[in-house]
Design a protein around this motif. Structure first.
Motif, PDB file in Angstrom:
ATOM      1  N   ALA A 223       0.836  -1.208   0.000  1.00  0.00           N
ATOM      2  CA  ALA A 223       0.000   0.000   0.000  1.00  0.00           C
ATOM      3  C   ALA A 223       0.862   1.246   0.000  1.00  0.00           C
ATOM      4  N   VAL A 224       0.330   2.306  -0.602  1.00  0.00           N
ATOM      5  CA  VAL A 224       1.020   3.593  -0.568  1.00  0.00           C
ATOM      6  C   VAL A 224      -0.031   4.692  -0.475  1.00  0.00           C
ATOM      7  N   LYS A 225       0.273   5.717   0.333  1.00  0.00           N
ATOM      8  CA  LYS A 225      -0.669   6.822   0.498  1.00  0.00           C
ATOM      9  C   LYS A 225       0.112   8.127   0.611  1.00  0.00           C
ATOM     10  N   ALA A 226      -0.171   9.034  -0.309  1.00  0.00           N
ATOM     11  CA  ALA A 226       0.484  10.338  -0.283  1.00  0.00           C
ATOM     12  C   ALA A 226      -0.375  11.323   0.498  1.00  0.00           C
ATOM     13  N   ASP A 227       0.282  12.086   1.369  1.00  0.00           N
ATOM     14  CA  ASP A 227      -0.422  13.087   2.166  1.00  0.00           C
ATOM     15  C   ASP A 227       0.480  14.317   2.259  1.00  0.00           C
ATOM     16  N   GLY A 228       0.312  15.215   1.316  1.00  0.00           N
ATOM     17  CA  GLY A 228       1.200  16.374   1.265  1.00  0.00           C
ATOM     18  C   GLY A 228       2.623  15.913   0.993  1.00  0.00           C
ATOM     19  N   ASN A 229       3.521  16.336   1.845  1.00  0.00           N
ATOM     20  CA  ASN A 229       4.913  15.931   1.652  1.00  0.00           C
ATOM     21  C   ASN A 229       5.237  14.586   2.285  1.00  0.00           C
ATOM     22  N   LYS A 230       4.249  14.034   2.954  1.00  0.00           N
ATOM     23  CA  LYS A 230       4.472  12.723   3.563  1.00  0.00           C
ATOM     24  C   LYS A 230       3.913  11.620   2.654  1.00  0.00           C
ATOM     25  N   VAL A 231       4.677  10.590   2.499  1.00  0.00           N
ATOM     26  CA  VAL A 231       4.191   9.436   1.740  1.00  0.00           C
ATOM     27  C   VAL A 231       4.356   8.200   2.620  1.00  0.00           C
ATOM     28  N   TRP A 232       3.234   7.567   2.927  1.00  0.00           N
ATOM     29  CA  TRP A 232       3.232   6.397   3.807  1.00  0.00           C
ATOM     30  C   TRP A 232       3.283   5.135   2.957  1.00  0.00           C
ATOM     31  N   VAL A 233       4.134   4.227   3.369  1.00  0.00           N
ATOM     32  CA  VAL A 233       4.345   3.014   2.572  1.00  0.00           C
ATOM     33  C   VAL A 233       4.107   1.783   3.445  1.00  0.00           C
TER      34      VAL A 233
ATOM     35  N   PHE B  68       1.118  -5.191  13.700  1.00  0.00           N
ATOM     36  CA  PHE B  68       1.268  -6.408  12.889  1.00  0.00           C
ATOM     37  C   PHE B  68       2.149  -6.073  11.698  1.00  0.00           C
ATOM     38  N   GLN B  69       2.855  -7.087  11.197  1.00  0.00           N
ATOM     39  CA  GLN B  69       3.896  -6.806  10.213  1.00  0.00           C
ATOM     40  C   GLN B  69       3.400  -6.362   8.833  1.00  0.00           C
ATOM     41  N   ALA B  70       2.269  -6.914   8.379  1.00  0.00           N
ATOM     42  CA  ALA B  70       1.846  -6.670   6.988  1.00  0.00           C
ATOM     43  C   ALA B  70       0.822  -5.535   6.936  1.00  0.00           C
ATOM     44  N   VAL B  71       1.167  -4.477   6.227  1.00  0.00           N
ATOM     45  CA  VAL B  71       0.298  -3.298   6.128  1.00  0.00           C
ATOM     46  C   VAL B  71      -0.291  -3.267   4.720  1.00  0.00           C
ATOM     47  N   THR B  72      -1.591  -3.540   4.626  1.00  0.00           N
ATOM     48  CA  THR B  72      -2.198  -3.694   3.303  1.00  0.00           C
ATOM     49  C   THR B  72      -3.014  -2.483   2.859  1.00  0.00           C
ATOM     50  N   ALA B  73      -3.270  -1.551   3.752  1.00  0.00           N
ATOM     51  CA  ALA B  73      -4.061  -0.374   3.363  1.00  0.00           C
ATOM     52  C   ALA B  73      -3.694   0.802   4.263  1.00  0.00           C
ATOM     53  N   ILE B  74      -3.729   1.993   3.691  1.00  0.00           N
ATOM     54  CA  ILE B  74      -3.378   3.194   4.466  1.00  0.00           C
ATOM     55  C   ILE B  74      -4.345   4.323   4.084  1.00  0.00           C
ATOM     56  N   GLU B  75      -4.823   5.038   5.056  1.00  0.00           N
ATOM     57  CA  GLU B  75      -5.611   6.252   4.815  1.00  0.00           C
ATOM     58  C   GLU B  75      -5.200   7.305   5.841  1.00  0.00           C
ATOM     59  N   VAL B  76      -5.389   8.564   5.471  1.00  0.00           N
ATOM     60  CA  VAL B  76      -5.048   9.653   6.378  1.00  0.00           C
ATOM     61  C   VAL B  76      -6.308  10.455   6.675  1.00  0.00           C
ATOM     62  N   ASP B  77      -6.556  10.695   7.946  1.00  0.00           N
ATOM     63  CA  ASP B  77      -7.674  11.537   8.360  1.00  0.00           C
ATOM     64  C   ASP B  77      -7.228  12.992   8.197  1.00  0.00           C
ATOM     65  N   LYS B  78      -7.796  13.651   7.207  1.00  0.00           N
ATOM     66  CA  LYS B  78      -7.342  15.013   6.881  1.00  0.00           C
ATOM     67  C   LYS B  78      -7.589  15.966   8.050  1.00  0.00           C
ATOM     68  N   LYS B  79      -8.620  15.673   8.824  1.00  0.00           N
ATOM     69  CA  LYS B  79      -8.977  16.574   9.915  1.00  0.00           C
ATOM     70  C   LYS B  79      -7.978  16.499  11.070  1.00  0.00           C
ATOM     71  N   THR B  80      -7.565  15.300  11.377  1.00  0.00           N
ATOM     72  CA  THR B  80      -6.706  15.123  12.557  1.00  0.00           C
ATOM     73  C   THR B  80      -5.259  14.807  12.208  1.00  0.00           C
ATOM     74  N   GLY B  81      -5.036  14.392  10.984  1.00  0.00           N
ATOM     75  CA  GLY B  81      -3.689  13.969  10.602  1.00  0.00           C
ATOM     76  C   GLY B  81      -3.379  12.537  11.018  1.00  0.00           C
TER      77      GLY B  81
END
Lengths: 496, 445
Positions: free
Chosen positions: B87-97, B125-138
């Motif tokens: 999974a990958v999620k871009a949030d401004g200058n942060k990119v979560w992998v 847990f070791q396997a991260v299959t999905a990522i989302e960012v709460d825009k309101k709280t970060g």
């Protein structure tokens, strides 16, 4: 006693001849010393010429390459008779499952670890009683799950007696998980086996829902999964390149049953009673479709909740529909109860069942009423085959019980996985490859296992008839019902 | 003049194709009934199949889509905890992998991995299959493959699982944020968690039209609808307004009309298969992926999208991420496929040459190659698992590494003589038609 020894020696001679005919697959000398049966049932040693080619090819790849080995192509899916094809008057835009699936990821480049002490293979099946989401009560598949486990245990024991994982001389080990009934638990069990227990391949399960959940997890974790007990046709219709099935499915069995009803017996009104679970729902689906496609639609199909003991409602409807014959798709005990209640009412129509009707539970509970019952079977246990005799003997000796369909198919499935590991080494993608690119049928105790392009067993299935207190098995040939079909892909109109 | 010729040829081709389809015998009425006539009945009367989606708009060969020629790769060597990226999620200058064995954070400004977490660092847990960012709280929400759900907030992981929360199952495939709600697609239904009230709600076969409950993906259209991609149950639309107002049935179901697993009877009659892997709604258009092909629905027309007639690398599609109603990216097992301009059926594919390890892009129109672009690098591996758009950039998760497609000068749709052709890339035109193999014929499999 003398007679038994003679039979055993004869069996050994025959098996020796079989192996002698395939020089590349000779068992290693001395491997069978510790167990009399190990010599006949141990996994195929590496490696025949074709498998060696496959292994050489996959070992030569970089992480970005996929093997350019020939992919199996089937002219028609599941060897479906032309008259049973869906929408057969229209050429569909696309047909699926005709070309073997590929794995194109980088998994083949993961090096074999050097620190393993055992080679773990996972087992997932219903072996302990628990609460079942499907029944809302006690689970009901432990008896067949334990047979499946025993088949696997025997295969592992024999493989270890023959030297274990030959490349390292370390033993195989079975990592056992219970999957009973709770939807979703099977997924977590697979994840544990893949990530935490270090399994190289898995075998399981029986329940259709649990098996479906498990294969989606297997796809993500990238671990080969062999199924030996789930006959739901849709199990394999998922395009997952990591999944194999070594048992004939309900599609094949329903095709045979439909042929027998309509082409042999000339029935026109066959009533259906089925369990209201995935086994019942999907098991009978191809029967229903086949009946309609042959112009003899099922006049009544009654589902019942698991745990039902009174089938009056279902029998009322069957009588109202004037069913000429009755098919039941559900557990063995339900089959027996339904049959006895039918006969008690004076309903003497022929009774047919799914493969679970073959379980001992059915004949134990149905008693004399079982006489004349016909059901489908994914194999022929009466086949004359020294491998089967040796397996049966070893199974009986170890577990003090007769192996059934589930025990025998699990034994074959586990031996296939062991063969895959022996040839591919400790790399999940390569184990998948040697199994997927295998071209010869696997000579199992349940008969020859041939994989279709969808990696499903499309070997022969049978009808079993209860005659004079025993099941007798009939092939299509015995019944004069050989498939008459033209290859679809080669004969249809051009694509749009 | 050339354009006119092309237009004329296209028009003639469309007419011929249409008349060929109309002349096909034995097609049932639209939509097809999920039944065959019995064997003894006469063949059905010749009728037209259901209408196809509108034919493609012609475009000149020099009108080309944007092609990403500037790529950066991240692997274990660059600090990722694992190369198998789920999974990958871009949030401004942060990119979560999210990887098979850990989570990582990339700082876009620095262009490098700045932090990573594994179980020993508190990741539940070791396997991260999905990522989302709460825009309101970060807060960062993580779907854990077998480990439930985690919230990374203030440097701490909070763990939600089926034993301590209303999460229906711990095998999480997808997450979506909708206002204060976190939706989690799991292998045994979908859960919704309100981060303000703490209320959980479960959607499964008891309260949703799920023939199967194996949820694979969940997406929010940004307005008033949630979409669930359900393996074995097609695509489900959930109307948030109706649900809030308790007005009518909030569910709408999109299934494969032919109801058969082994065929797709007509290309444009609905979703291509009932086993759905992802859904991406944008501007009232749905893009859907499956292991059997993909499709698009604009509220009126369905369009089945198959590799053999578009140029997309494969039909086996792990995921989908739309950028607009006309541009959608597909994560295939044999490369990255981009439907770059839907009206003209222009496609761009990105692969990594397995032998030279160089990057390759190909531009297709109506299934025929227009340009081949050779570049130093494109996708890190051709086995694509996940995608996220980040303004003009796009992040691509693969079986071996993460790719950052840098979209300097990006434009939507088509453009004549675009700037990307002037970069450090080698562009080749297709071999003249007399020397080429026949146009890709629809394959029957």
């Amino acid at each position: 006693m003398r007679c038994s020894i003679c039979v055993f020696l004869t069996a050994l001679v025959v098996i020796s001849c079989v192996f002698a005919a395939e020089p590349a697959e000779k068992p290693e000398a001395g491997a069978a010393a510790s167990q009399s049966e190990a010599s006949v049932a141990k996994p195929e040693p590496p490696a025949d010429a074709h498998t060696k080619t496959v292994v050489d090819k996959i070992n030569s790849l970089n992480p970005y390459q996929a093997p350019d080995l020939p992919l199996r192509e089937d002219p028609r899916y599941a060897e479906t008779d032309s008259e049973l094809l869906p929408f057969r008057h229209v050429e569909p835009f696309k047909r699926h499952f005709l070309k073997q699936m590929e794995y194109t990821g980088p998994g083949r480049s993961i090096p074999e670890p050097t620190d393993v002490k055992t080679v773990r293979i996972g087992f997932l099946g219903p072996i302990y009683p628990t609460v079942s989401a499907a029944t809302g009560g006690r689970s009901h598949e432990e008896s067949i799950g334990r047979q499946m486990l025993h088949g696997c245990e025997l295969a592992i024991e024999q493989a270890n007696a023959a030297g274990g994982y030959t490349a390292r001389k370390i033993p195989f080990e079975l990592a056992v998980s219970n999957d009973n009934g709770l939807w979703g638990s099977s997924g977590e069990e697979i994840i544990k086996m893949a990530y935490k227990k270090g399994c190289w391949a898995l075998l399981g399960s029986i329940d259709g829902a649990n098996s479906h959940i498990a294969i989606r997890v297997g796809l993500k974790c990238e671990i080969p999964m062999m199924n030996s007990g789930d006959t739901d046709p849709t199990f394999i219709e998922t395009n997952i390149p990591w999944v194999f099935r070594c048992i004939g499915d309900d599609r094949q069995q329903c095709y045979l049953l439909a042929d027998y009803f309509y082409r042999k017996l000339n029935f026109s009104r066959v009533g259906v009673v089925r369990a209201s679970n995935r086994y019942g729902r999907f098991g009978i689906r191809e029967m229903r479709d086949a009946s309609r496609r042959l112009g003899k639609p099922i006049p009544v199909e009654m589902a019942y909740s698991l745990g039902t003991t009174d089938f009056s409602l279902q029998l009322d409807r069957l009588q109202e529909a004037k069913a000429e014959a009755v098919v039941h798709w559900g557990d063995a005990a339900d089959s027996a109860a339904l049959l006895k209640q039918m006969r008690a009412r004076g309903m003497n129509q022929p009774f047919f069942g799914g493969d679970r009707t073959l379980l001992k539970e059915f004949t134990d509970e149905a008693g004399d009423a079982a006489e004349g019952v016909i059901c489908v079977s994914p194999w022929n246990p009466q086949r004359q085959d020294p491998k089967l005799d040796a397996f049966r003997k070893a199974f009986q000796e170890k577990f003090q019980e007769e192996p059934d369909t589930y025990g025998a198919h699990a034994y074959d499935g586990m031996n296939l996985l062991i063969w895959g590991i022996q040839n591919a080494g400790l790399n999940r993608a390569k184990i998948r490859d040697v199994l997927a690119y295998r071209t010869d049928p696997w000579p199992g105790v349940t008969g020859d296992i041939s994989f279709s392009a969808a990696l499903d067993d499309v070997g022969e299935v049978f009808l079993a008839k209860r005659e004079k207190g025993q099941w007798n098995y009939y092939s299509r040939k015995d019944l004069g019902l050989e498939v008459k079909s033209t290859p679809v892909a080669a004969s249809s109109s051009p694509e749009k | 003049m050339a354009n006119r010729r092309i237009l004329w040829a296209a028009a003639v081709a469309c007419c011929l194709a249409w008349s060929a389809r109309a002349a096909e015998p034995a097609a049932p009425t639209s939509p097809p009934k999920p039944e065959n006539p019995p064997a003894s009945s006469p063949p059905p009367k010749p009728e037209s199949p259901p209408p196809s989606s509108p034919p493609p708009t012609p475009a000149a060969p020099d009108e080309l889509p944007y092609v990403y020629t500037n790529w950066k790769h991240f692997t274990v060597a660059d600090g990722l905890p694992n190369d198998h990226i789920f999974a990958v999620k871009a949030d401004g200058n942060k990119v979560w992998v999210g990887t098979e064995n850990g989570l990582a954070l990339i700082d876009k400004r620095q262009g490098k991995v700045v932090r990573s977490w594994q179980e020993k660092d508190g990741l539940p847990f070791q396997a991260v299959t999905a990522i989302e960012v709460d825009k309101k709280t970060g807060d960062v929400w993580l779907g854990l493959f077998g480990g439930g759900l985690a919230r990374y907030s203030g440097g701490r992981f909070d763990h939600f699982n089926q034993f301590n929360s209303g999460l229906v199952n711990d095998v999480v495939y997808g997450i979506a944020m909708q206002g204060d709600n976190v939706w989690a697609a799991t292998t045994a239904g979908c859960s919704r968690y309100n981060t303000v009230t703490g209320e959980w709600k479960i959607f499964n076969e008891k309260n949703a039209p799920m023939e199967e409950i194996w949820n694979y993906g969940v997406a929010y259209d940004g307005k008033d609808k949630m979409y669930l991609a359900v393996w074995g149950s097609g695509c489900l639309e959930f109307d948030l307004k109706k649900d809030a107002e308790k007005r009518g049935d909030p569910w709408k179901v999109y299934l494969d009309p032919d109801g058969e697993m082994e065929i797709d009877l007509y290309r444009d009659d609905g979703i291509v298969h009932v086993i759905i892997t992802g859904v991406s709604p944008v501007n009232e258009v749905l893009w859907i992926s499956s292991y059997f092909g993909c499709c698009r629905y604009d509220g009126r027309h369905w369009r089945g999208i198959y590799a053999h007639e578009t140029g997309l690398p494969s039909d086996f599609t792990n995921n989908v991420k739309a950028r607009s109603e006309n541009e959608c990216w597909f994560a295939h097992d044999k490369g990255l496929g981009v439907f770059a301009d839907f009206p003209t059926e222009t496609v761009v594919t990105y692969t990594r040459d397995p032998n030279t390890l160089r990057g390759k892009a190909e531009v297709f129109r109506n299934g025929k190659v227009l340009k081949t672009v050779d570049m130093e690098r494109a996708v890190p591996h051709s086995f694509i698992i996940n995608i996220d758009h980040d303004g003009s950039d796009t992040w691509v998760a693969t079986g071996k590494g993460l790719g950052w497609a840098i979209g300097d000068g990006y434009y939507a749709g088509l453009k004549k003589d675009p700037d990307w052709m002037k970069g450090a890339v080698k562009i080749s035109d297709p071999v003249p038609s007399s020397e080429t193999a026949p146009a890709p014929a629809p394959a029957k499999q």
